[in-house]
Motif scaffolding. Sequence first.
Motif, PDB file in Angstrom:
ATOM      1  N   ASP A   1       0.788  -1.365  -0.099  1.00 29.14           N
ATOM      2  CA  ASP A   1      -0.014   0.052  -0.076  1.00 29.14           C
ATOM      3  C   ASP A   1       0.868   1.354  -0.118  1.00 29.14           C
ATOM      4  N   GLU A   2       1.841   1.305   0.777  1.00 28.45           N
ATOM      5  CA  GLU A   2       2.816   2.354   0.898  1.00 28.45           C
ATOM      6  C   GLU A   2       3.567   2.588  -0.455  1.00 28.45           C
ATOM      7  N   ILE A   3       4.006   1.692  -1.358  1.00 27.16           N
ATOM      8  CA  ILE A   3       4.796   1.876  -2.337  1.00 27.16           C
ATOM      9  C   ILE A   3       3.684   2.263  -3.453  1.00 27.16           C
ATOM     10  N   LEU A   4       2.595   1.839  -3.295  1.00 27.87           N
ATOM     11  CA  LEU A   4       1.501   2.176  -4.359  1.00 27.87           C
ATOM     12  C   LEU A   4       1.035   3.750  -4.198  1.00 27.87           C
ATOM     13  N   THR A   5       1.046   4.112  -2.924  1.00 31.26           N
ATOM     14  CA  THR A   5       0.617   5.665  -2.957  1.00 31.26           C
ATOM     15  C   THR A   5       1.810   6.388  -2.531  1.00 31.26           C
ATOM     16  N   ASN A   6       2.973   5.961  -2.389  1.00 30.98           N
ATOM     17  CA  ASN A   6       3.998   7.174  -2.291  1.00 30.98           C
ATOM     18  C   ASN A   6       4.297   8.046  -3.433  1.00 30.98           C
ATOM     19  N   ASP A   7       3.828   7.403  -4.616  1.00 27.55           N
ATOM     20  CA  ASP A   7       3.900   8.320  -6.026  1.00 27.55           C
ATOM     21  C   ASP A   7       2.834   7.907  -6.929  1.00 27.55           C
ATOM     22  N   LEU A   8       1.642   8.719  -7.136  1.00 31.11           N
ATOM     23  CA  LEU A   8       0.639   8.195  -7.737  1.00 31.11           C
ATOM     24  C   LEU A   8       0.893   8.067  -9.096  1.00 31.11           C
ATOM     25  N   GLU A   9       1.944   8.809  -9.560  1.00 32.02           N
ATOM     26  CA  GLU A   9       2.160   9.041 -10.929  1.00 32.02           C
ATOM     27  C   GLU A   9       2.864   7.562 -11.473  1.00 32.02           C
ATOM     28  N   ARG A  10       3.329   6.795 -10.639  1.00 34.59           N
ATOM     29  CA  ARG A  10       4.085   5.648 -10.793  1.00 34.59           C
ATOM     30  C   ARG A  10       3.432   4.528 -10.652  1.00 34.59           C
ATOM     31  N   ALA A  11       1.814   4.427 -10.281  1.00 35.82           N
ATOM     32  CA  ALA A  11       1.067   3.628  -9.717  1.00 35.82           C
ATOM     33  C   ALA A  11       0.849   2.522 -10.705  1.00 35.82           C
ATOM     34  N   LYS A  12       0.639   2.973 -12.156  1.00 34.39           N
ATOM     35  CA  LYS A  12       0.522   1.656 -13.158  1.00 34.39           C
ATOM     36  C   LYS A  12       1.618   0.796 -13.124  1.00 34.39           C
ATOM     37  N   ALA A  13       2.852   1.240 -12.907  1.00 38.78           N
ATOM     38  CA  ALA A  13       4.076   0.421 -12.937  1.00 38.78           C
ATOM     39  C   ALA A  13       4.093  -0.421 -11.773  1.00 38.78           C
ATOM     40  N   VAL A  14       3.823   0.122 -10.419  1.00 41.32           N
ATOM     41  CA  VAL A  14       3.549  -0.757  -9.439  1.00 41.32           C
ATOM     42  C   VAL A  14       2.628  -1.647  -9.267  1.00 41.32           C
ATOM     43  N   GLY A  15       1.428  -1.366  -9.727  1.00 35.73           N
ATOM     44  CA  GLY A  15       0.453  -2.442  -9.886  1.00 35.73           C
ATOM     45  C   GLY A  15       0.836  -3.502 -10.744  1.00 35.73           C
ATOM     46  N   GLN A  16       1.672  -3.323 -11.857  1.00 33.88           N
ATOM     47  CA  GLN A  16       2.272  -4.388 -12.584  1.00 33.88           C
ATOM     48  C   GLN A  16       3.201  -5.245 -11.911  1.00 33.88           C
ATOM     49  N   LEU A  17       3.968  -4.671 -10.982  1.00 33.36           N
ATOM     50  CA  LEU A  17       5.112  -5.154 -10.330  1.00 33.36           C
ATOM     51  C   LEU A  17       4.262  -5.968  -9.318  1.00 33.36           C
ATOM     52  N   LEU A  18       3.392  -5.603  -8.557  1.00 32.07           N
ATOM     53  CA  LEU A  18       2.741  -6.351  -7.667  1.00 32.07           C
ATOM     54  C   LEU A  18       2.090  -7.434  -8.130  1.00 32.07           C
ATOM     55  N   ARG A  19       1.304  -7.434  -9.228  1.00 30.03           N
ATOM     56  CA  ARG A  19       0.611  -8.513 -10.073  1.00 30.03           C
ATOM     57  C   ARG A  19       1.690  -9.657 -10.344  1.00 30.03           C
ATOM     58  N   TYR A  20       3.100  -9.103 -10.718  1.00 28.83           N
ATOM     59  CA  TYR A  20       4.010 -10.201 -11.027  1.00 28.83           C
ATOM     60  C   TYR A  20       4.603 -10.816  -9.713  1.00 28.83           C
ATOM     61  N   ILE A  21       4.573 -10.158  -8.675  1.00 29.43           N
ATOM     62  CA  ILE A  21       4.791 -10.863  -7.181  1.00 29.43           C
ATOM     63  C   ILE A  21       3.912 -11.704  -6.917  1.00 29.43           C
ATOM     64  N   ASP A  22       2.388 -11.433  -7.267  1.00 26.98           N
ATOM     65  CA  ASP A  22       1.619 -12.323  -6.876  1.00 26.98           C
ATOM     66  C   ASP A  22       1.404 -13.358  -7.807  1.00 26.98           C
ATOM     67  N   ARG A  23       1.883 -13.525  -8.980  1.00 27.84           N
ATOM     68  CA  ARG A  23       1.997 -14.620 -10.130  1.00 27.84           C
ATOM     69  C   ARG A  23       3.010 -15.503  -9.365  1.00 27.84           C
ATOM     70  N   THR A  24       4.173 -14.852  -9.114  1.00 25.13           N
ATOM     71  CA  THR A  24       5.452 -15.668  -8.787  1.00 25.13           C
ATOM     72  C   THR A  24       5.081 -16.536  -7.311  1.00 25.13           C
ATOM     73  N   LYS A  25       4.251 -15.794  -6.470  1.00 24.55           N
ATOM     74  CA  LYS A  25       3.989 -16.524  -5.093  1.00 24.55           C
ATOM     75  C   LYS A  25       3.132 -17.673  -5.514  1.00 24.55           C
ATOM     76  N   GLU A  26       2.141 -17.536  -6.514  1.00 24.11           N
ATOM     77  CA  GLU A  26       1.292 -18.555  -6.694  1.00 24.11           C
ATOM     78  C   GLU A  26       1.607 -19.765  -7.352  1.00 24.11           C
ATOM     79  N   HIS A  27       2.492 -19.208  -8.590  1.00 21.23           N
ATOM     80  CA  HIS A  27       2.914 -20.570  -9.489  1.00 21.23           C
ATOM     81  C   HIS A  27       4.191 -20.717  -9.757  1.00 21.23           C
ATOM     82  N   GLY A  28       5.066 -20.058  -8.616  1.00 21.77           N
ATOM     83  CA  GLY A  28       6.430 -20.377  -8.793  1.00 21.77           C
ATOM     84  C   GLY A  28       7.297 -19.239  -9.816  1.00 21.77           C
TER      85      GLY A  28
END
Length: 318
Positions: free
Chosen positions: A137-164
């Motif tokens: 939440d903190e890295i997502l709201t730290n700079d809203l201009e980069r929110a799209k990139a942060v969202g992509q990063l968080l989805r990547y982390i979740d995929r790796t956690k779920e599928h390896g």
Amino acid sequence: MESLGDLLKAWPTGRSITDQAKQKMEELMADPLVEKLLVRYPELDERAIRLNLNRVYQYVTEYRNCTYCPGLDLCPNDFEGHYTLLSSETVNGSVQLYDRKVACKKFVARESEQKIRSRIRSFYVDDAALRRGYSSDEILTNDLERAKAVGQLLRYIDRTKEHGLQQEGLFLSGRFGTGKTFLMCYMLQELAKQGHSGVIVYMPDFVEDLKSLMHEPGKLKETVEMMKETDLLIFDDIGAENLNPWVRDHVLGAILNYRMERKPTFYTSNYELDALEKHFSFTSKDGEELHKGQRIMDRIRPYVEVLMVTGENKRGRK
């Protein structure tokens, strides 16, 4: 920690050890912790407490130390980060009281953090970036201009956690100071918690050191093998290095050739992919070699998801 015997010796003179021990016994029996112990183990009686007076005293004292914990580095207990826990059972009609050391929450948290850090190696990257603890939440709201990139990063982390481990890595592109390195360090921390190993390399300094490793083939091989085999490999600030043909073709090329379709590789850069290809196509020694640049990019471009990291320059910001 002071023992019960030491405490009794330090009491005012003129009183017998028996009287002192009796008073201490009365104090312990009235202590709320001992009262709870007696409720939990009804077989315990005053005689059993008396026979184990030192254990009970240590149990009460260490529990109180933990209640007012001064921090692990100043832990007053006998065994840093641990406290005494008591249990009781009846053996052949005789009540037995046992003690054991139990790690406190702060000690467990520190051990867990150290295990996570042991899975991550950094070369020329400030360790403070790896130690900083931020929530998603903190890295997502730290700079809203980069929110799209942060969202992509968080989805990547979740995929790796779920599928390896994924075959595809990430390419973070953007201007200076937008937090690309920090986002990669955050990803390393999150995935290290899942047991994955990681290496992050600051390319400009790494390339300069590689030139000296030409004369240390054993150390060079060890370094290259580690980068080939680590689960997560990050080349930080790629494109800012002073490239030569040997580093490009025989070191970087060998690492990328091994990792493609095996393990994900990640990059941060001030260049976009096309501009990076031009960078790899020119060296001060051999001039322009378009096919060499294309060859390297054939090992990068198909194996990354591109994240454009926009936002304000945070370097030097207070």
